[in-house]
Design a protein around this motif. Structure first.
Motif, PDB file in Angstrom:
ATOM      1  N   ALA A 143      43.547  31.851  32.029  1.00 21.81           N
ATOM      2  CA  ALA A 143      42.216  32.294  32.178  1.00 21.81           C
ATOM      3  C   ALA A 143      42.336  33.895  32.883  1.00 21.81           C
ATOM      4  CB  ALA A 143      41.425  31.427  33.266  1.00 21.81           C
ATOM      5  N   ASP A 146      43.183  36.225  30.163  1.00 17.52           N
ATOM      6  CA  ASP A 146      42.194  36.779  29.334  1.00 17.52           C
ATOM      7  C   ASP A 146      41.032  37.501  30.029  1.00 17.52           C
ATOM      8  OD1 ASP A 146      43.329  35.157  27.321  1.00 17.52           O
ATOM      9  OD2 ASP A 146      41.956  33.404  27.841  1.00 17.52           O
ATOM     10  N   LEU A 147      41.158  37.799  31.475  1.00 17.40           N
ATOM     11  CA  LEU A 147      40.057  38.491  32.088  1.00 17.40           C
ATOM     12  C   LEU A 147      40.690  39.895  32.145  1.00 17.40           C
ATOM     13  CD1 LEU A 147      38.738  36.227  34.870  1.00 17.40           C
ATOM     14  CD2 LEU A 147      37.516  37.337  32.993  1.00 17.40           C
ATOM     15  N   ASP A 149      42.827  43.702  30.794  1.00 23.15           N
ATOM     16  CA  ASP A 149      43.044  44.389  29.692  1.00 23.15           C
ATOM     17  C   ASP A 149      44.543  44.821  29.827  1.00 23.15           C
ATOM     18  OD1 ASP A 149      42.519  45.712  27.476  1.00 23.15           O
ATOM     19  OD2 ASP A 149      40.892  47.183  28.414  1.00 23.15           O
ATOM     20  N   LEU A 202      45.786  42.713  37.963  1.00 22.40           N
ATOM     21  CA  LEU A 202      44.381  42.395  38.265  1.00 22.40           C
ATOM     22  C   LEU A 202      43.997  43.418  39.531  1.00 22.40           C
ATOM     23  CD1 LEU A 202      41.848  40.771  38.764  1.00 22.40           C
ATOM     24  CD2 LEU A 202      43.068  39.351  40.268  1.00 22.40           C
ATOM     25  N   LEU A 209      35.954  44.727  36.754  1.00 18.62           N
ATOM     26  CA  LEU A 209      35.422  43.668  36.499  1.00 18.62           C
ATOM     27  C   LEU A 209      34.138  43.519  37.412  1.00 18.62           C
ATOM     28  CD1 LEU A 209      38.612  41.644  36.870  1.00 18.62           C
ATOM     29  CD2 LEU A 209      37.305  42.148  34.890  1.00 18.62           C
ATOM     30  N   ASP A 213      33.494  37.714  37.895  1.00 19.78           N
ATOM     31  CA  ASP A 213      34.673  37.787  37.213  1.00 19.78           C
ATOM     32  C   ASP A 213      35.910  37.953  38.170  1.00 19.78           C
ATOM     33  OD1 ASP A 213      33.710  37.017  34.735  1.00 19.78           O
ATOM     34  OD2 ASP A 213      33.830  38.943  33.933  1.00 19.78           O
ATOM     35  N   ARG A 214      35.651  38.816  39.364  1.00 23.45           N
ATOM     36  CA  ARG A 214      36.794  39.422  40.229  1.00 23.45           C
ATOM     37  C   ARG A 214      37.065  38.140  41.068  1.00 23.45           C
ATOM     38  NH1 ARG A 214      33.750  44.244  40.902  1.00 23.45           N
ATOM     39  NH2 ARG A 214      32.775  43.378  42.910  1.00 23.45           N
ATOM     40  N   ARG A 216      36.497  34.996  40.263  1.00 23.20           N
ATOM     41  CA  ARG A 216      37.315  34.033  39.502  1.00 23.20           C
ATOM     42  C   ARG A 216      38.827  34.381  39.018  1.00 23.20           C
ATOM     43  NH1 ARG A 216      33.333  29.842  36.211  1.00 23.20           N
ATOM     44  NH2 ARG A 216      31.975  29.440  37.949  1.00 23.20           N
ATOM     45  N   ALA A 217      38.754  35.629  38.794  1.00 22.52           N
ATOM     46  CA  ALA A 217      40.063  36.241  38.532  1.00 22.52           C
ATOM     47  C   ALA A 217      41.204  36.119  39.848  1.00 22.52           C
ATOM     48  CB  ALA A 217      40.001  37.669  38.202  1.00 22.52           C
ATOM     49  N   TYR A 220      42.280  32.559  39.954  1.00 19.19           N
ATOM     50  CA  TYR A 220      43.066  31.990  38.906  1.00 19.19           C
ATOM     51  C   TYR A 220      44.237  32.425  39.333  1.00 19.19           C
ATOM     52  CZ  TYR A 220      39.083  31.128  35.940  1.00 19.19           C
ATOM     53  OH  TYR A 220      37.833  30.427  35.264  1.00 19.19           O
TER      54      TYR A 220
END
Length: 406
Positions: A143, A146-147, A149, A202, A209, A213-214, A216-217, A220
């Motif tokens: 996960a 996938d977030l 690049d 990250l 993000l 998304d930040r 959750r990243a 993770y």
């Protein structure tokens, strides 16, 4: 001093507001401990307190001692209605906490609240994906991958190959047999390096993000690194193995709690042993394990912004406390539910004895530690949820057989 001078009745949550006003600072995290998991009355009282905090004190978050990744299912449900309630209760909790009626009632109420109000409630788990063994790091690592690049540290295919089948990670035999763990295998060592690279990446990509998304990243990332570290320690053959594992689990909890604090005031529900602001300990065979609890670590970081209410129970089924124990003394209070100033109580009672309970899952209050906690939520009578299945016991095990899993 009369012990009634140390307590107030807990009436509709108003007693909690009075307690909060007595504190030196408004807490970002209000920890509500459980002396025993699977007590229906305590769960119902917790829900009542949370509703009061939401409606009168501006609280918007609830966190529970459950798998932080599974809890995303619950958070999505209360935000959008995604999934049926039955499915959410099955997939959104670990340790069989989804079977507890009070937890189901809480999720239903939070979803109804979010349908009717512009300011939304949030639901969090703050435990790692752990029982007494650990889950595969696949979900967290993939996960996070996938977030992000490029430039990524490996291909997605390489990541999947290094992870391999999930079953080899969550082999329950590793609990007592370190040789069964793959936590120090070449694949696991490489995955730890990849995880470190992804965490660094990250940080460099955070501006692109969105806020969701930040958040959750970061979750993770914490979980992937924590799981790989835990699996590595599962392969340890030293006598300190279980001390380290217990400490790592609570450190993962504390990291999640600090992240939750960033989202505003939250009520935290977990076992007293995890939330108390002092070291936790338990007997394991002929050894005594001791480690810094999640509450102690959180207190070190947040100071007065972390407040802990321990729970204590009087009569549980046919188990009644002796009159000279803390629970026995509190049973003389005129109220069924009371909120007690623990430090004042420590001055009011004279050398209480330690309760010895016939219920292995109940952890009595430590009389010597009353002055280290902020308050006590006392229930004069409590009802255990039955039946307690073997799977439930995995969430609340005998203290001499499965360390670190309360």
């Amino acid at each position: 001093m009369d012990i009634t001078d140390t307590a107030r009745p807990l009436d509709g949550g108003a007693g909690v507001s009075a307690f909060l006003r007595s504190l030196p600072a408004r807490p970002l995290l209000l920890g509500l401990g459980e002396a025993r998991h699977f007590v229906g009355d305590l769960g119902e009282l917790r829900n009542e307190i949370f509703r009061h905090l939401v409606e009168h004190e501006g609280y918007r978050s609830f966190a529970i001692e459950s798998d932080c990744l599974r809890a995303l299912v619950v958070d999505d449900h209360i935000a959008t209605g995604a999934g049926s309630l039955d499915d959410v209760m099955e997939r959104g909790f670990s340790h069989r906490f989804g079977t507890i009626p009070a937890n189901r009632d809480l999720v239903r109420w939070m979803r109804a609240y979010n349908r009717e109000h512009e300011t939304k409630l949030r639901f969090y788990g703050f435990d790692g994906p752990l029982e007494y063994w650990a889950e595969s790091p696949r979900q967290a690592l993939t996960a996070l991958y996938d977030l992000l690049d490029g430039p990524l540290p490996c291909t997605r295919e390489t990541l999947d190959a290094l992870l391999g089948p999930d079953d080899r990670w969550k082999d329950e035999a590793t609990v007592m047999d370190p040789s069964r763990s793959i936590g120090r295998s070449p694949d696991a060592r490489r995955l730890r390096l990849i995880a470190d690279d992804l965490v660094a990446l990250l940080e460099t990509q955070a501006p692109r993000l969105n806020a969701r998304d930040r958040e959750r990243a970061a979750l993770y990332a914490r979980t992937a690194v924590g799981l790989l570290r835990y699996h590595s320690r599962m392969a340890d053959t030293s006598p300190a193995r279980w001390n380290h594992l217990s400490a790592l689990r609570d450190a993962m909890m504390a990291a999640n709690l600090r992240a939750i604090a960033e989202q505003g005031p939250a009520l935290i529900s977990a076992h007293n042993l995890h939330l108390q602001p002092k070291p936790s300990s338990m007997e394991f065979g002929d050894r005594r394990l001791e480690w810094w609890s999640a509450g102690a670590i959180t207190k070190a970081h947040l100071g007065d912004a972390y407040t802990f209410l321990a729970s204590a129970l009087g009569r549980v089924g046919d188990d009644t406390p002796a009159a000279d124990t803390v629970e026995g003394i509190l049973s003389a209070l005129p109220w069924d539910h009371a909120l007690v100033d623990a430090r004042h109580l420590a001055k009011a009672v004279t050398e209480p004895t330690q309760r010895v309970s016939r219920d292995f899952a109940y952890i009595p209050l430590d009389p010597a530690a009353l002055d280290t906690i902020d308050g006590i939520l006392f229930l004069k009578h409590a009802t255990k949820l039955d039946p307690v299945t073997p799977d439930q016991q995995a969430a609340d095990p005998p203290q001499d057989s499965r360390p670190g899993t309360t």
